[in-house]
Design a protein around this motif. Structure first.
Motif, PDB file in Angstrom:
ATOM      1  N   HIS A   1     -10.872  28.952  -1.078  1.00 48.87           N
ATOM      2  CA  HIS A   1      -9.994  27.783  -1.171  1.00 48.87           C
ATOM      3  C   HIS A   1      -9.826  27.171   0.221  1.00 48.87           C
ATOM      4  O   HIS A   1      -9.391  27.845   1.153  1.00 48.87           O
ATOM      5  N   ILE A   2     -10.192  25.914   0.365  1.00 48.06           N
ATOM      6  CA  ILE A   2     -10.020  25.216   1.645  1.00 48.06           C
ATOM      7  C   ILE A   2      -8.584  24.722   1.717  1.00 48.06           C
ATOM      8  O   ILE A   2      -8.164  23.859   0.943  1.00 48.06           O
TER       9      ILE A   2
ATOM     10  N   GLY B   1      -7.967  21.627  -0.717  1.00 43.09           N
ATOM     11  CA  GLY B   1      -7.963  21.814  -2.165  1.00 43.09           C
ATOM     12  C   GLY B   1      -9.335  22.058  -2.749  1.00 43.09           C
ATOM     13  O   GLY B   1      -9.454  22.543  -3.882  1.00 43.09           O
ATOM     14  N   ASP B   2     -10.395  21.708  -1.989  1.00 43.45           N
ATOM     15  CA  ASP B   2     -11.749  22.049  -2.450  1.00 43.45           C
ATOM     16  C   ASP B   2     -11.892  23.560  -2.555  1.00 43.45           C
ATOM     17  O   ASP B   2     -11.326  24.317  -1.756  1.00 43.45           O
ATOM     18  N   VAL B   3     -12.671  23.998  -3.529  1.00 46.72           N
ATOM     19  CA  VAL B   3     -12.940  25.427  -3.713  1.00 46.72           C
ATOM     20  C   VAL B   3     -14.444  25.652  -3.625  1.00 46.72           C
ATOM     21  O   VAL B   3     -15.209  25.056  -4.390  1.00 46.72           O
ATOM     22  N   ILE B   4     -14.863  26.487  -2.667  1.00 52.55           N
ATOM     23  CA  ILE B   4     -16.278  26.822  -2.511  1.00 52.55           C
ATOM     24  C   ILE B   4     -16.608  27.928  -3.503  1.00 52.55           C
ATOM     25  O   ILE B   4     -16.032  29.019  -3.458  1.00 52.55           O
ATOM     26  N   THR B   5     -17.540  27.650  -4.401  1.00 49.80           N
ATOM     27  CA  THR B   5     -17.918  28.630  -5.429  1.00 49.80           C
ATOM     28  C   THR B   5     -19.262  29.283  -5.154  1.00 49.80           C
ATOM     29  O   THR B   5     -19.565  30.341  -5.703  1.00 49.80           O
ATOM     30  N   ALA B   6     -20.107  28.635  -4.318  1.00 53.31           N
ATOM     31  CA  ALA B   6     -21.424  29.193  -3.999  1.00 53.31           C
ATOM     32  C   ALA B   6     -21.842  28.696  -2.618  1.00 53.31           C
ATOM     33  O   ALA B   6     -21.425  27.619  -2.172  1.00 53.31           O
TER      34      ALA B   6
ATOM     35  N   GLY C   1     -12.036  20.253 -10.669  1.00 47.15           N
ATOM     36  CA  GLY C   1     -12.797  20.493 -11.881  1.00 47.15           C
ATOM     37  C   GLY C   1     -14.174  19.862 -11.910  1.00 47.15           C
ATOM     38  O   GLY C   1     -14.926  20.081 -12.853  1.00 47.15           O
ATOM     39  N   GLN C   2     -14.508  19.089 -10.870  1.00 46.18           N
ATOM     40  CA  GLN C   2     -15.815  18.432 -10.808  1.00 46.18           C
ATOM     41  C   GLN C   2     -16.695  19.128  -9.772  1.00 46.18           C
ATOM     42  O   GLN C   2     -16.255  19.371  -8.647  1.00 46.18           O
ATOM     43  N   PRO C   3     -17.956  19.469 -10.109  1.00 52.03           N
ATOM     44  CA  PRO C   3     -18.838  20.117  -9.129  1.00 52.03           C
ATOM     45  C   PRO C   3     -19.294  19.125  -8.056  1.00 52.03           C
ATOM     46  O   PRO C   3     -19.572  17.961  -8.344  1.00 52.03           O
TER      47      PRO C   3
END
Length: 372
Positions: A142-143, A160-165, A206-208
């Motif tokens: 979580h940034i 609020g951006d979330v790094i998933t990969a 919710g958007q990639p």
């Protein structure tokens, strides 16, 4: 130049106040638990002091003298039958009333109550933290903030951006780096040590999203910073799951706490005054609390959890003079079929108390020396 300027600047009035409040509350509840278990078994308590040193205020209530003492950290209870009692000639004799007349189980209950209270307080605060902040998700980053004018801002990264990969690979729950196990979200730090092209896959509301960039950890010998503050992502948790996670987290931290205490004893016996990141003295603790007070209320809760668990585990160590050491002496007496003599118990507790005082002095001296 003032040699104390460096670490004094890290302390704030709010941090010092919160240090006194957090440690004061932890100690007060610790001693209150001893008091409650003694009174519940019909044992009198002569005095209960909030603070140590010279007595500022005192008041009699329900057979106990309640005191407020000068030094705001620490506290104590004087339970009938725990200390020697002077005879008619003023000679200290082995106690025969109160605590001394309790069976072994009753004595253990009184001694165990203090550390157990700190443990329960730590678990309660941790449960509240998990319910309020959510449970950490170790494989998502979580940034929390983006530094203005930084490379991250230029790349379009947002709080609020979330790094998933990273680089097309989903983050793991755990990873091993240089033989040390770390959480998956901490691998961002390792990626930013590696030069070349990188790609973050983001979840933005919710958007990639994908952010590709070329990275150089150092330029002209200077370390480069991407410009983000980050931590593990979190998810909402109900009461039952928060309690369960608090219990498992506490069990997992026990080996780390014991290793930290073991390292402290090793440093003490070798007079190693180098800074120890795992065990802080009063100055280091006040610095940590000051940083937490400046960060957020949840950060203060995390510090309170750490201090209560540390106080619980430390007091349970089988060192004479501490609750754990006194419990050990009670159990030894029960195994032998008779308690230790007054002289034996006094001598053992005196040596243990002297060791603990020297250990505390060592921690304070190290605190000062490493900040000069």
């Amino acid at each position: 130049m003032n040699p104390f300027q460096g670490f004094a600047a890290a302390l704030t009035p709010a941090g010092l106040l919160w240090t006194v409040l957090i440690l004061g509350a932890a100690t007060f509840l610790h001693e209150l638990a001893h008091y409650a278990l003694a009174r519940w078994q019909g044992v009198g308590v002569k005095s209960f002091s909030v603070g140590m040193g010279p007595i500022l205020l005192r008041r009699e209530w329900r057979g106990t003298q309640w005191r407020i003492s000068l030094l705001p950290l620490g506290g104590y209870v004087e339970i009938d039958g725990m200390a020697p009692q002077p005879d008619a000639d003023g000679v200290p004799r082995a106690p025969t009333t109160g605590f001394a007349r309790l069976p072994a189980a009753g004595k253990v209950a009184v001694l165990l109550a203090g550390p157990l209270m700190n443990l329960l307080l730590g678990l309660g605060l941790m449960t509240g933290l998990f319910m309020g902040q959510g449970l950490p998700v170790p494989d998502r980053v979580h940034i929390e903030a983006v530094v203005a004018g930084s490379r991250a801002e230029a790349l379009g990264l947002k709080p609020g951006d979330v790094i998933t990969a990273i680089d097309g690979q989903d983050l793991p729950d755990r990873a091993t780096v240089n033989g040390q196990e770390i959480a998956g979200w901490e691998t961002v730090r390792e990626v930013l040590k590696t030069p070349g092209p990188h790609e973050f896959t983001l979840d933005r509301a919710g958007q990639p999203q994908r952010v590709t960039f070329d990275w150089q950890p150092t330029v002209n010998g200077e370390r480069q910073l991407l410009g983000i503050q980050y931590g593990p992502d979190s998810r909402r948790a109900g009461f039952a799951e928060a309690v369960s996670t608090s219990l498992s987290s506490t069990v997992q931290v026990v080996p780390q706490v014991l290793a930290a205490f073991g390292n402290l004893f090793k440093r003490f016996f070798t007079l190693d005054l180098s800074r120890d990141q795992n065990v802080s003295g009063p100055i280091g603790t006040a610095e940590i609390v000051s940083q937490a007070a400046a960060a957020s209320p949840w950060a203060l809760v995390q510090v309170a959890i750490m201090l209560n668990l540390s106080l619980a585990f430390f007091n349970l160590l089988p060192i004479p003079g501490l609750d754990g050491g006194r419990i050990l002496l009670v159990l030894l007496g029960a195994v032998k079929g008779r308690p230790l003599t007054h002289e034996q118990e006094n001598a053992i507790n005196f040596m243990g108390f002297a060791f603990v005082m020297l250990l505390m002095l060592f921690v304070v001296v190290r605190d000062v020396v490493t900040r000069l």
